[in-house]
Design an enzyme around this catalytic site. Sequence first.
Site, mmCIF file in Angstrom:
data_model
loop_
_atom_site.group_PDB
_atom_site.id
_atom_site.type_symbol
_atom_site.label_atom_id
_atom_site.label_comp_id
_atom_site.label_asym_id
_atom_site.label_seq_id
_atom_site.Cartn_x
_atom_site.Cartn_y
_atom_site.Cartn_z
ATOM 1 N N PHE A 150 0.815 -1.222 0.000
ATOM 2 C CA PHE A 150 0.000 0.000 0.000
ATOM 3 C C PHE A 150 0.844 1.266 0.000
ATOM 4 O O PHE A 150 0.371 2.326 -0.398
ATOM 5 C CB PHE A 150 -0.936 0.013 1.225
ATOM 6 C CG PHE A 150 -0.274 0.443 2.512
ATOM 7 C CD1 PHE A 150 -0.120 1.798 2.809
ATOM 8 C CD2 PHE A 150 0.227 -0.484 3.416
ATOM 9 C CE1 PHE A 150 0.509 2.202 3.983
ATOM 10 C CE2 PHE A 150 0.856 -0.080 4.583
ATOM 11 C CZ PHE A 150 0.992 1.265 4.866
ATOM 12 N N LYS A 174 -0.928 -7.070 -9.264
ATOM 13 C CA LYS A 174 -1.916 -7.166 -8.178
ATOM 14 C C LYS A 174 -1.505 -6.119 -7.148
ATOM 15 O O LYS A 174 -0.685 -6.382 -6.271
ATOM 16 C CB LYS A 174 -1.889 -8.581 -7.580
ATOM 17 C CG LYS A 174 -3.194 -9.044 -6.936
ATOM 18 C CD LYS A 174 -3.707 -8.176 -5.826
ATOM 19 C CE LYS A 174 -2.929 -8.308 -4.543
ATOM 20 N NZ LYS A 174 -3.344 -7.251 -3.534
ATOM 21 N N CYS A 282 9.446 1.804 3.448
ATOM 22 C CA CYS A 282 10.339 0.687 3.775
ATOM 23 C C CYS A 282 11.765 1.178 3.990
ATOM 24 O O CYS A 282 12.590 0.469 4.533
ATOM 25 C CB CYS A 282 10.327 -0.342 2.663
ATOM 26 S SG CYS A 282 10.944 0.333 1.133
HETATM 27 P P1 NAD Z 1 1.480 -6.631 2.975
HETATM 28 O O1 NAD Z 1 2.514 -7.685 3.060
HETATM 29 O O2 NAD Z 1 0.341 -6.659 3.937
HETATM 30 O O3 NAD Z 1 0.799 -6.628 1.519
HETATM 31 C C1 NAD Z 1 1.584 -6.658 0.342
HETATM 32 C C2 NAD Z 1 0.789 -7.322 -0.761
HETATM 33 O O4 NAD Z 1 0.514 -8.679 -0.404
HETATM 34 C C3 NAD Z 1 -0.558 -6.655 -1.021
HETATM 35 O O5 NAD Z 1 -0.786 -6.655 -2.419
HETATM 36 C C4 NAD Z 1 -1.537 -7.546 -0.291
HETATM 37 O O6 NAD Z 1 -2.813 -7.565 -0.877
HETATM 38 C C5 NAD Z 1 -0.892 -8.926 -0.370
HETATM 39 N N1 NAD Z 1 -1.157 -9.761 0.807
HETATM 40 C C6 NAD Z 1 -1.404 -9.341 2.079
HETATM 41 N N2 NAD Z 1 -1.561 -10.409 2.899
HETATM 42 C C7 NAD Z 1 -1.408 -11.505 2.137
HETATM 43 C C8 NAD Z 1 -1.451 -12.915 2.417
HETATM 44 N N3 NAD Z 1 -1.686 -13.374 3.640
HETATM 45 N N4 NAD Z 1 -1.235 -13.764 1.403
HETATM 46 C C9 NAD Z 1 -0.986 -13.310 0.159
HETATM 47 N N5 NAD Z 1 -0.950 -12.001 -0.165
HETATM 48 C C10 NAD Z 1 -1.151 -11.098 0.805
HETATM 49 O O7 NAD Z 1 2.241 -5.226 3.037
HETATM 50 P P2 NAD Z 1 1.607 -3.772 3.139
HETATM 51 O O8 NAD Z 1 1.055 -3.580 4.506
HETATM 52 O O9 NAD Z 1 0.743 -3.491 1.964
HETATM 53 O O10 NAD Z 1 2.926 -2.879 2.949
HETATM 54 C C11 NAD Z 1 3.794 -2.540 3.999
HETATM 55 C C12 NAD Z 1 4.941 -3.508 4.091
HETATM 56 O O11 NAD Z 1 5.654 -3.524 2.861
HETATM 57 C C13 NAD Z 1 5.967 -3.121 5.143
HETATM 58 O O12 NAD Z 1 6.381 -4.284 5.803
HETATM 59 C C14 NAD Z 1 7.105 -2.521 4.331
HETATM 60 O O13 NAD Z 1 8.373 -2.584 4.924
HETATM 61 C C15 NAD Z 1 7.049 -3.367 3.119
HETATM 62 N N6 NAD Z 1 7.703 -2.714 1.997
HETATM 63 C C16 NAD Z 1 8.938 -3.174 1.645
HETATM 64 C C17 NAD Z 1 9.619 -2.567 0.603
HETATM 65 C C18 NAD Z 1 10.981 -3.042 0.192
HETATM 66 O O14 NAD Z 1 11.467 -2.564 -0.801
HETATM 67 N N7 NAD Z 1 11.615 -3.954 0.894
HETATM 68 C C19 NAD Z 1 9.029 -1.498 -0.082
HETATM 69 C C20 NAD Z 1 7.767 -1.065 0.301
HETATM 70 C C21 NAD Z 1 7.109 -1.689 1.355
#
Ligand code: NAD
Length: 499
Positions: A150, A174, A282
Site C-alpha cells: 500500500f 496485483k 520501507c
Molecule cells: P502486505 O505484506 O500486507 O501486503 C503486500 C501485498 O501482499 C498486497 O498486495 C496484499 O494484498 C498482499 N497480501 C497481504 N496479505 C497476504 C497474504 N496473507 N497472502 C498473500 N498475499 C497477501 O504489506 P503492506 O502492509 O501493503 O505494505 C507494507 C509492508 O511492505 C511493510 O512491511 C514494508 O516494509 C514493506 N515494503 C517493503 C519494501 C521493500 O522494498 N523492501 C518497499 C515497500 C514496502
Amino acid sequence: MTHVTHWIGGKPWTGASAAHRGDIYNPATGQVSGTVDFASAAEVDAAVQAAAAAFPGWRDTSLVKRAGVMFAFRELVRARQADIAALISAEHGKVASDAAGEVARGLEVVEFACGIPHLLKGGFSENVSTGVDAYSIRQPLGVVAGITPFNFPAMVPMWMFPLAIACGNTFVLKPSEKDPSASLLLAELLAEAGLPDGVFNVVHGGKEAVDALLASPEVRAVSFVGSTPVARYVWEHGAAAGKRVQALGGAKNHMVVLPDADLDLAADAAVSAGFGSAGERCMAISVLVAVDPVGDELVAKIAERVARLRVGPGHDERSEMGPLVTAAHRDKVASYLDSGVREGAVLAIDGRDHPVTGGAADGFWLGPSVLDHVTPPMGCYRDEIFGPVLSVVRAPSYAGAMAVINGNPYGNGTAIFTNDGGAARRFTSEVEVGMVGINVPIPVPMAFYSFGGWKSSLFGDTHVHGTEGVHFYTRGKAVTSRWLDPSHGGVNLGFPVNG
Ligand code: NAD
C-alpha cells in the site's frame, strides 16, 4: 463513491460482477470513498490468459518499438503526475508533494527502461574455435506478475512493470487493495502510449488473487514487495511452483550518528527520514543509534524540529505529514508507545498530543513520536512498526552501534552520519545491509542501480530494477555457430574440443 475494477485485455473488466469487494477509505476523513472488486481465481485466470495471448506478438515486437512505447508512457505520466499524486494522496493519505515524488522516482525506472535496446545487448566472440563464433542473447520469460504494497501505489509497481514489459514480457499487477486507483490510471496511460491490449493487466484483491497467481502455471516469475511474512510465503510457494521469485520484505532501518557529526544536520535528516510519509516507507529511518555522548543533545534537537511539523490532510499543500493508512494500522502503531514505556523506554515525544491542522476528527491521525533509551530486546525495537515512531538506541561506541545493526534480522537500508571518511568507509564495508547511506538518510538507489535488502528484507537473490532487474525478467541463451563449407566434412564421435 468510486468503484474500482480490474483491467484485463486493454480495458476495464466487464465480466461477472465481483463476489467480494473491499472498502477504500480516505484516511484524512476516515470515510469510505469507494469500493474495489476482489478478484477470484477465475478473474485472475482471465488476466493471465490475456497476458499469455499477448505474449507472442509483444515478444516479437522490435526493441525500438518497445522502447518507443516507454518513451511515450514517460511523457504521459509526466503530464498527469499531479493527477496520479492526487489519487495516491486521497487513498493513502500521504501529502501530495510526497506522492508526486514517488511518481518521479517511478519515472526514473521508465527512463531506464527506455534504454532497453542497449540493456539487452549480448556478447559476441569471433572465432572461438576455427571458423566458429559464439554469442549470448537474453530473452523474455513470458507472463510475469507483480504484487505490491500500500505504501507506494505508483512507485513500487513502476519498479517492476516498465522493465518487465520493455524486456518483452507481459504483465499482471496485483496492487494493494487499500489504494488501488493509481494502478488503473497507469494502465490507461500505457494503453494511450500504444501498448497492445493484454500486455499489461491489473487484478485487484487480496490473498485469493495472490494465491491464484502463485498457482498459475503460465506465470513464470513473481516480483513481490510487502511485509516479511508475506514475502516469505510468496517466495516459498512461488519457488515450489517452479517460478522465479524476488520478494522484498519489511525493514528496520538504523541511522548511526557518530560524535563528530554535525548534530543539526543529523537531526534534520532523522526527522525527515523518520516522519516523511508518516514513517510508512520501507526505507524510513525507524531507529536512531546515537553513539555516546551525543544522545541527549540529538534528542533535544529532534524535539525542537518535531514540534514545528505540520500534520494535516495530504491535499493541503501546507501539510508536511498526513494520516496513517487505516484506523487499525494507526491503533497498532500507537500501541507501541505504551508497550515501549512498559518495557522501559522513555516516551520523549508523544505524537498522540501533536496538533492536527485542518483534518477531520475521524481521520486516521497520529503525530510524530520519539521513544528514547530503547534496547534491542524491546518489542518496539524488534517489530517493524511502520509508522511515525522513531526509536533512539544509545550505543557506547562505533563497535556497539555496529553490533546493534548487524544483530537485527532485517537488512534493508541504513545510514551513518559522520565527517570521518575512514569511519564511513569501514561502516560501508562491515554493515550487513543492502543499501547504505553516508550522510544520506534514505539511500534509495537510482533506477540504473538495483534496489533490495539483505537477510529478512529480501527472499530470492535478485534485487529490483537496474541490471539485476533486466536479469530477473530475462533468461540467457548461449549460441555457438559455424557456417559450414566442404572442408568441415567428416564424422567425429569425440567430445567437441576447440582448435
Ligand atoms: P502486505 O505484506 O500486507 O501486503 C503486500 C501485498 O501482499 C498486497 O498486495 C496484499 O494484498 C498482499 N497480501 C497481504 N496479505 C497476504 C497474504 N496473507 N497472502 C498473500 N498475499 C497477501 O504489506 P503492506 O502492509 O501493503 O505494505 C507494507 C509492508 O511492505 C511493510 O512491511 C514494508 O516494509 C514493506 N515494503 C517493503 C519494501 C521493500 O522494498 N523492501 C518497499 C515497500 C514496502
